[in-house]
Design a protein around this motif. Structure first.
Motif: not given
Ligand SMILES: Cc1cc2nc3c(=O)[nH]c(=O)nc-3n(C[C@H](O)[C@H](O)[C@H](O)COP(=O)(O)O)c2cc1C
Length: 325
Positions: A21, A144, A147, A175-176, A196, A200, A292, A296
């Motif tokens: 992230m 879902e 980011g 979404g998890i 992710g 945060v 972002w 979830s």
């Molecule tokens: C704040 C934020 C930043 C993200 N930055 C990246 C990143 O730098 N690299 C990456 O592979 N995925 C990034 N993602 C996507 C995540 O790898 C992942 O697919 C996602 O968080 C899963 O969904 P969730 O937020 O519902 O858990 C980011 C997600 C969030 C929430």
């Protein structure tokens, strides 16, 4: 104990991978996730190729367990990407790629350095390509997700496609945020989950308090899928909180604030609609930065240590899965 093909492959106890992230998945958070039994990850993509080694060494000083190195491909210079992968593979158990066509040369470089390679994908075609180029597992990302969002369909329809078609383990993303959705993904056949948004608001996160407060107050329907925050990374759909999108739309002026970028060692103005997260050291109209968040976000209800989040998800998922076994 939720032993899966993912935990066996990676050498961890909990089938949970911290999402890369950017600066939000910092070494302290990654180490806390690993120390709680999951796979902690740091983001190592930067214009400065030294950054990968520095950030991984920082995380390594805080844990002996497996770590992942996330490489967000649009943010690595093609001229130095091999150097970044080599530095990552020498220090991490997993080199984790996102947002590019699966590349056999990079996967081979990760393997040559002694690491596993994984690719986060958004479609069946991309998942098959990742398997073909030699990835050890893939992360299937549903629409879902928070980011940047590669997925175009919901996580479960995507999981149904990829689980039937691939032989390598699949990690579910999008979404998890709690034990219920983790249990559902594992019950469907995923070997692990990638989380992710929920992290945060972890204690270790350096997210700005205004961003964290917005996450705590938000419901799943407050996460919107948009391409609005496209400066610096066009044609890349993402999910943010609606209120931050509306604040950016209402903002008058070109520059919303100032950010500190650790990999560059300096402060920079942030343009309206530019895609950098609101960190604690940012100044300006924080409410108009991209907040972002995936659907979830409904599971983000308090600030707590990252290790506690891992234990909470694992315990709840295990309890739910045992009811059926
Ligand atoms: C704040 C934020 C930043 C993200 N930055 C990246 C990143 O730098 N690299 C990456 O592979 N995925 C990034 N993602 C996507 C995540 O790898 C992942 O697919 C996602 O968080 C899963 O969904 P969730 O937020 O519902 O858990 C980011 C997600 C969030 C929430």
């Amino acid at each position: 104990m939720l032993a899966t093909r993912f935990t066996e492959l990676v050498g961890c106890r909990v089938p949970l991978q911290l999402a890369g992230m950017g600066p939000l998945a910092n070494p302290r958070m990654a180490a806390a996730v690993t120390n709680a039994g999951g796979l902690g990850q740091v983001s190592v993509a930067a214009r400065n190729p030294r950054f990968a080694a520095d950030v991984l060494d920082e995380a390594r000083a805080l844990t002996d367990g497996p770590l992942g190195a996330n490489i967000l491909m649009p943010f690595v210079d093609p001229k130095t990407v091999r150097e970044v992968v080599r530095a990552a593979a020498a220090r991490a158990r997993v080199v984790d790629f996102f947002w590019a066509d699966p590349d056999p040369e990079l996967v081979e470089l990760a393997h040559a350095g002694g690491a596993l390679a994984c690719w986060q994908v958004g479609s069946l075609g991309e998942a098959l390509a990742a398997e073909r180029v030699g990835c050890d597992f893939v992360v299937a990302q549903g629409v879902e997700a928070g980011g940047h969002v590669r997925g175009r369909i919901g996580l479960f329809p995507l999981l149904s496609q990829v689980l039937d078609a691939l032989r390598i383990p699949i990690v579910a993303a999008g979404g998890i945020g709690g034990g219920r959705s983790m249990a559902a993904a594992l019950a469907a056949g995923a070997a692990g989950v990638r989380v992710g948004t929920r992290f945060v608001a972890a204690e270790e996160s350096d997210a700005h308090p205004i961003y964290v407060a917005a996450l705590l107050a938000a419901q799943p329907e407050d996460s919107v899928y948009t391409e609005a925050f496209s400066i610096g990374w066009p044609n890349a759909p993402h999910r943010v909180l609606r209120a931050s999108l509306e604040a950016a739309q209402a903002f008058e002026g070109d520059v919303v604030g100032e950010i500190y970028v650790a990999s560059e060692g300096g402060r920079f103005p942030l343009e309206r609609y530019e895609g950098y997260p609101a960190m604690q050291d940012a100044t300006g109209a924080i409410e108009a930065f991209p907040h972002w968040a995936g659907e979830s976000v409904g599971s983000v209800s308090r600030v707590q240590p990252a290790g506690e989040i891992v234990r909470e998800l694992a315990t709840e998922a295990e309890r739910l899965l045992r009811r059926w076994s």
